[in-house]
Design an enzyme around this catalytic site. Structure first.
Site, PDB file in Angstrom:
ATOM      1  N   ILE A  84      -1.205  -3.928   5.315  1.00 36.56           N
ATOM      2  CA  ILE A  84      -0.133  -3.364   5.448  1.00 36.56           C
ATOM      3  C   ILE A  84       0.675  -3.448   4.491  1.00 36.56           C
ATOM      4  O   ILE A  84       0.267  -4.244   3.287  1.00 36.56           O
ATOM      5  CB  ILE A  84       0.971  -3.710   6.787  1.00 36.56           C
ATOM      6  CG1 ILE A  84       1.521  -5.215   6.726  1.00 36.56           C
ATOM      7  CG2 ILE A  84      -0.253  -3.681   8.183  1.00 36.56           C
ATOM      8  CD1 ILE A  84       2.531  -5.222   7.746  1.00 36.56           C
ATOM      9  N   ASP A  85       1.337  -2.298   4.463  1.00 37.47           N
ATOM     10  CA  ASP A  85       2.035  -1.893   2.771  1.00 37.47           C
ATOM     11  C   ASP A  85       3.474  -3.058   2.122  1.00 37.47           C
ATOM     12  O   ASP A  85       4.091  -3.267   3.535  1.00 37.47           O
ATOM     13  CB  ASP A  85       2.687  -0.839   2.707  1.00 37.47           C
ATOM     14  CG  ASP A  85       1.260   0.770   3.174  1.00 37.47           C
ATOM     15  OD1 ASP A  85       0.373   0.546   2.621  1.00 37.47           O
ATOM     16  OD2 ASP A  85       2.547   1.816   3.168  1.00 37.47           O
ATOM     17  N   SER A  86       3.432  -2.987   1.391  1.00 40.62           N
ATOM     18  CA  SER A  86       4.469  -4.110   1.467  1.00 40.62           C
ATOM     19  C   SER A  86       5.835  -4.470   2.040  1.00 40.62           C
ATOM     20  O   SER A  86       6.073  -5.318   2.048  1.00 40.62           O
ATOM     21  CB  SER A  86       4.626  -3.656  -0.702  1.00 40.62           C
ATOM     22  OG  SER A  86       5.483  -4.642  -0.719  1.00 40.62           O
ATOM     23  N   ARG A  95       3.671   6.860   6.818  1.00 40.96           N
ATOM     24  CA  ARG A  95       4.221   7.249   5.996  1.00 40.96           C
ATOM     25  C   ARG A  95       3.502   8.748   6.371  1.00 40.96           C
ATOM     26  O   ARG A  95       4.695   9.568   5.926  1.00 40.96           O
ATOM     27  CB  ARG A  95       4.636   6.738   5.044  1.00 40.96           C
ATOM     28  CG  ARG A  95       4.495   5.519   5.397  1.00 40.96           C
ATOM     29  CD  ARG A  95       4.330   4.152   4.577  1.00 40.96           C
ATOM     30  NE  ARG A  95       4.694   4.692   3.034  1.00 40.96           N
ATOM     31  CZ  ARG A  95       5.027   3.955   2.146  1.00 40.96           C
ATOM     32  NH1 ARG A  95       4.280   2.966   1.645  1.00 40.96           N
ATOM     33  NH2 ARG A  95       5.661   4.227   0.458  1.00 40.96           N
TER      34      ARG A  95
END
Length: 246
Positions: free
Chosen positions: A74-76, A182
């Protein structure tokens, strides 16, 4: 990604770092580990440099150098559920589920802007990668089906709470494209707060207000595993401050 790293020197993990990664555990057994990753901690870093959740997995390494293996990312900036495998068979089993899209993922996001009047819907706008002009090397934009580079992308969404032009949204991605939720929220007209690529970044929140709240997956032993990560204090405070019910 299936496989377990083995026969490698074990880096020294500081006691504080080992305690930190263990404090993030939400599930542990002999085949699977799951963490509630905080926003700002990258899952991996380029060249393995700097602290990342992947590096901190050395805290669980065996004396022969075998260590847990990532099976998804998953994204930072995204917080929430991150599952890893402790054995090679477990890694193959879990990785296949992500590849075949049989996992069920549920995210929570705080958004703002032109919040839809409807309380639920499905967005199936294809996405394609282009160079990013703000933070990050690439971003996703809307594409036409069949266009060069276009990837199918489907996100089901529902509004859990509204307050003016803010909303708490539950998003359930059916595909797993880069930045999918997003990008889709921005396409919907209400980007996620704190999103520096698709929204207004720090002007709206100190962090990306996107949380991987739940992951339903088949355990390597054949049972169903439902992993839930509670919301962090900063997410709860932001929602409360905007008048959104969590």
């Amino acid at each position: 990604m299936a496989g377990v790293t083995r026969n490698r020197p074990i880096p020294t993990i500081k006691p504080d770092d080992a305690a930190f990664i263990r404090s993030l555990l939400i599930h542990e057994d002999d085949q699977v580990l799951a963490f509630n990753k905080p926003s700002g901690l990258p899952v991996q870093t380029a060249g393995g440099r700097g602290q990342s959740l992947d590096f901190l997995l050395w805290a669980f390494a065996k004396s022969n150098g075998k260590r847990p293996k990532l099976v998804h990312r998953i994204d930072s900036g995204t917080s929430g559920v991150l599952v890893v495998a402790r054995t090679k068979p477990a890694a193959a089993h879990l990785s296949e589920q992500f590849a075949s899209r049989t996992t069920e993922k549920t995210y929570l996001a705080i958004v703002s802007g032109d919040v839809p009047a409807d309380n639920a819907g499905v967005l199936s706008t294809p996405l394609k990668k282009v160079p990013s002009d703000r933070g990050g090397r690439e971003k996703m934009i809307a594409a036409r089906a069949g266009e060069a580079g276009a990837q199918s992308a489907t996100t089901a969404w529902s509004i859990l709470s509204r307050s003016g032009n803010y909303a708490l949204i539950e998003a359930r991605p059916e595909t797993g494209r880069m930045h999918q939720i997003r990008a889709h929220m921005a396409i919907l007209g209400c980007p996620i707060l704190g999103d520096r690529i698709y929204g207004t970044g720090k002007l709206s929140a100190d962090r990306l207000m996107l949380h991987a709240a739940r992951l339903d997956i088949e355990h390597p032993n054949g049972s169903r595993l439902s992993l839930e990560a509670p919301l962090s204090d900063d997410f709860l405070a932001k929602a409360s401050g905007l008048g959104l019910r969590t």
